[in-house]
Design a protein around this motif. Structure first.
Motif, PDB file in Angstrom:
ATOM      1  N   ASP A  18       0.871  -1.415   0.013  1.00 40.46           N
ATOM      2  CA  ASP A  18       0.060   0.036   0.090  1.00 40.46           C
ATOM      3  C   ASP A  18       0.634   1.195  -0.040  1.00 40.46           C
ATOM      4  OD1 ASP A  18      -2.407  -1.264  -0.120  1.00 40.46           O
ATOM      5  OD2 ASP A  18      -2.342  -1.514   2.319  1.00 40.46           O
ATOM      6  N   ASP A  19       1.994   1.262   0.697  1.00 42.04           N
ATOM      7  CA  ASP A  19       2.903   2.516   0.743  1.00 42.04           C
ATOM      8  C   ASP A  19       3.492   2.724  -0.729  1.00 42.04           C
ATOM      9  OD1 ASP A  19       2.285   2.970   3.527  1.00 42.04           O
ATOM     10  OD2 ASP A  19       4.098   1.862   4.087  1.00 42.04           O
ATOM     11  N   GLN A  20       3.811   1.439  -1.166  1.00 38.64           N
ATOM     12  CA  GLN A  20       4.704   1.737  -2.281  1.00 38.64           C
ATOM     13  C   GLN A  20       3.799   2.178  -3.503  1.00 38.64           C
ATOM     14  OE1 GLN A  20       6.226  -2.139  -3.627  1.00 38.64           O
ATOM     15  NE2 GLN A  20       7.404  -2.258  -1.701  1.00 38.64           N
ATOM     16  N   ARG A  33       1.209   9.260  -6.166  1.00 39.20           N
ATOM     17  CA  ARG A  33       1.926  10.759  -5.991  1.00 39.20           C
ATOM     18  C   ARG A  33       2.577  10.955  -6.967  1.00 39.20           C
ATOM     19  NH1 ARG A  33       2.332  10.205   0.579  1.00 39.20           N
ATOM     20  NH2 ARG A  33       0.282  10.465   1.198  1.00 39.20           N
ATOM     21  N   ARG A  34       3.519  10.353  -7.284  1.00 35.50           N
ATOM     22  CA  ARG A  34       4.644  10.869  -8.360  1.00 35.50           C
ATOM     23  C   ARG A  34       3.929  10.872  -9.511  1.00 35.50           C
ATOM     24  NH1 ARG A  34       9.236   6.366  -9.055  1.00 35.50           N
ATOM     25  NH2 ARG A  34       7.939   5.680  -7.124  1.00 35.50           N
ATOM     26  N   TYR A  35       3.155   9.818  -9.897  1.00 40.68           N
ATOM     27  CA  TYR A  35       2.359  10.237 -11.217  1.00 40.68           C
ATOM     28  C   TYR A  35       1.425  11.244 -11.187  1.00 40.68           C
ATOM     29  CZ  TYR A  35      -0.644   8.821 -15.099  1.00 40.68           C
ATOM     30  OH  TYR A  35      -0.984   8.901 -16.366  1.00 40.68           O
ATOM     31  N   VAL A  91       1.907  14.108  -9.576  1.00 33.11           N
ATOM     32  CA  VAL A  91       2.860  15.305  -9.780  1.00 33.11           C
ATOM     33  C   VAL A  91       3.332  15.591 -11.121  1.00 33.11           C
ATOM     34  CG1 VAL A  91       4.999  16.472  -9.024  1.00 33.11           C
ATOM     35  CG2 VAL A  91       3.544  15.344  -7.227  1.00 33.11           C
ATOM     36  N   MET A  92       3.865  14.516 -11.735  1.00 31.06           N
ATOM     37  CA  MET A  92       4.293  14.652 -13.053  1.00 31.06           C
ATOM     38  C   MET A  92       3.318  15.158 -14.081  1.00 31.06           C
ATOM     39  SD  MET A  92       7.023  11.315 -13.173  1.00 31.06           S
ATOM     40  CE  MET A  92       8.071  12.192 -14.412  1.00 31.06           C
ATOM     41  N   MET A  93       2.022  14.302 -13.721  1.00 29.45           N
ATOM     42  CA  MET A  93       0.847  14.953 -14.849  1.00 29.45           C
ATOM     43  C   MET A  93       0.533  16.042 -14.456  1.00 29.45           C
ATOM     44  SD  MET A  93       0.083  12.461 -16.940  1.00 29.45           S
ATOM     45  CE  MET A  93       1.681  12.176 -17.259  1.00 29.45           C
ATOM     46  N   SER A  94       0.597  16.769 -13.397  1.00 30.91           N
ATOM     47  CA  SER A  94       0.296  18.189 -12.991  1.00 30.91           C
ATOM     48  C   SER A  94       1.431  19.054 -13.646  1.00 30.91           C
ATOM     49  CB  SER A  94       0.581  18.566 -11.302  1.00 30.91           C
ATOM     50  OG  SER A  94      -0.664  17.850 -10.861  1.00 30.91           O
ATOM     51  N   VAL A  95       2.673  18.694 -13.641  1.00 33.30           N
ATOM     52  CA  VAL A  95       3.580  19.421 -14.684  1.00 33.30           C
ATOM     53  C   VAL A  95       3.481  19.394 -15.930  1.00 33.30           C
ATOM     54  CG1 VAL A  95       6.052  19.611 -15.184  1.00 33.30           C
ATOM     55  CG2 VAL A  95       5.573  19.038 -12.756  1.00 33.30           C
ATOM     56  N   ARG A  96       2.831  18.361 -16.746  1.00 33.02           N
ATOM     57  CA  ARG A  96       2.448  18.127 -18.046  1.00 33.02           C
ATOM     58  C   ARG A  96       1.263  19.199 -18.251  1.00 33.02           C
ATOM     59  NH1 ARG A  96      -0.988  14.245 -21.343  1.00 33.02           N
ATOM     60  NH2 ARG A  96      -0.327  14.687 -23.364  1.00 33.02           N
ATOM     61  N   VAL A  97       0.153  19.443 -17.608  1.00 37.51           N
ATOM     62  CA  VAL A  97      -0.776  20.485 -17.462  1.00 37.51           C
ATOM     63  C   VAL A  97      -0.244  21.762 -17.495  1.00 37.51           C
ATOM     64  CG1 VAL A  97      -2.876  21.156 -16.392  1.00 37.51           C
ATOM     65  CG2 VAL A  97      -2.493  18.800 -16.522  1.00 37.51           C
ATOM     66  N   LEU A 140       7.513   5.418 -14.205  1.00 38.61           N
ATOM     67  CA  LEU A 140       7.633   5.400 -12.882  1.00 38.61           C
ATOM     68  C   LEU A 140       6.718   4.848 -12.192  1.00 38.61           C
ATOM     69  CD1 LEU A 140       9.648   8.917 -12.567  1.00 38.61           C
ATOM     70  CD2 LEU A 140      10.599   6.325 -12.612  1.00 38.61           C
ATOM     71  N   ALA A 141       5.401   4.748 -12.458  1.00 40.87           N
ATOM     72  CA  ALA A 141       4.384   4.420 -11.828  1.00 40.87           C
ATOM     73  C   ALA A 141       3.981   2.902 -11.909  1.00 40.87           C
ATOM     74  CB  ALA A 141       2.899   5.213 -12.462  1.00 40.87           C
ATOM     75  N   ASN A 142       4.741   2.456 -12.717  1.00 42.03           N
ATOM     76  CA  ASN A 142       4.749   1.027 -12.875  1.00 42.03           C
ATOM     77  C   ASN A 142       6.007   0.289 -12.266  1.00 42.03           C
ATOM     78  OD1 ASN A 142       1.905   0.733 -14.269  1.00 42.03           O
ATOM     79  ND2 ASN A 142       2.966   1.113 -16.203  1.00 42.03           N
TER      80      ASN A 142
END
Length: 120
Positions: free
Chosen positions: A19-21, A27-29, A31-37, A75-77
Motif C-alpha cells: 500500500d505504501d509503495q 503521488r509521483r504520477y 505530480v508529473m501529470m500536473s507538470v504536464r498540465v 515510474l508509476a509501474n
C-alpha cells in the motif's frame, strides 16, 4: 547436522508495504501529470501572448508534454527490485558470502545442560 546461527531480523531491513509503495507511485504520477498540465497551459499562454523567442519556448514545452507522460507511466509501474533468493549466497563464489555469520547465541552443544536426577 549443525544448526544455523540465530540471526535476528531488524525492522529496518523490512520492505515497505504494498500500500505504501502504491501510494508513493500514485503521488509521483499525479505530480508529473500536473507538470504536464502546466506545460500545456504555459504553451497556450505563450502562443496567445506571442511571446518573444517563441521558436525556442514552444519546442521545449512540447517536449515536456510528450516526454513527461512517458516517464510518468514508467515510474508509476516501477517497483522495488526483488530480494535475492535466500540460497543464492550459499553457491556464490564471493569470499564475503562464503564466511559464516557470527553466532548470536551459544549453540545447543555449548550451552550448559541442566541435569535432573529422578532417583534419590
Amino acid at each position: 547436522m549443525k544448526r544455523q546461527a540465530y540471526r535476528p531480523i531488524l525492522i529496518t531491513d523490512a520492505s515497505r508495504s504494498q500500500d505504501d509503495q502504491l501510494t508513493s507511485r500514485q503521488r509521483r504520477y499525479v505530480v508529473m501529470m500536473s507538470v504536464r498540465v502546466a506545460c500545456v497551459i504555459v504553451g497556450a499562454i505563450l502562443v496567445g501572448a506571442k511571446a518573444p523567442l517563441l521558436w525556442l519556448w514552444l519546442p521545449l514545452v512540447a517536449l515536456g508534454m510528450v516526454l513527461i507522460p512517458w516517464v510518468a507511466v514508467l515510474l508509476a509501474n516501477d517497483r522495488p527490485p526483488k530480494e535475492r533468493h535466500r540460497l543464492a549466497n550459499r553457491f556464490s563464489a564471493r569470499p564475503e558470502a562464503a564466511a559464516p555469520p557470527a553466532p548470536m547465541s551459544l549453540a545447543a552443544e555449548e550451552r550448559p545442560h541442566r541435569v535432573i536426577d529422578a532417583e534419590p
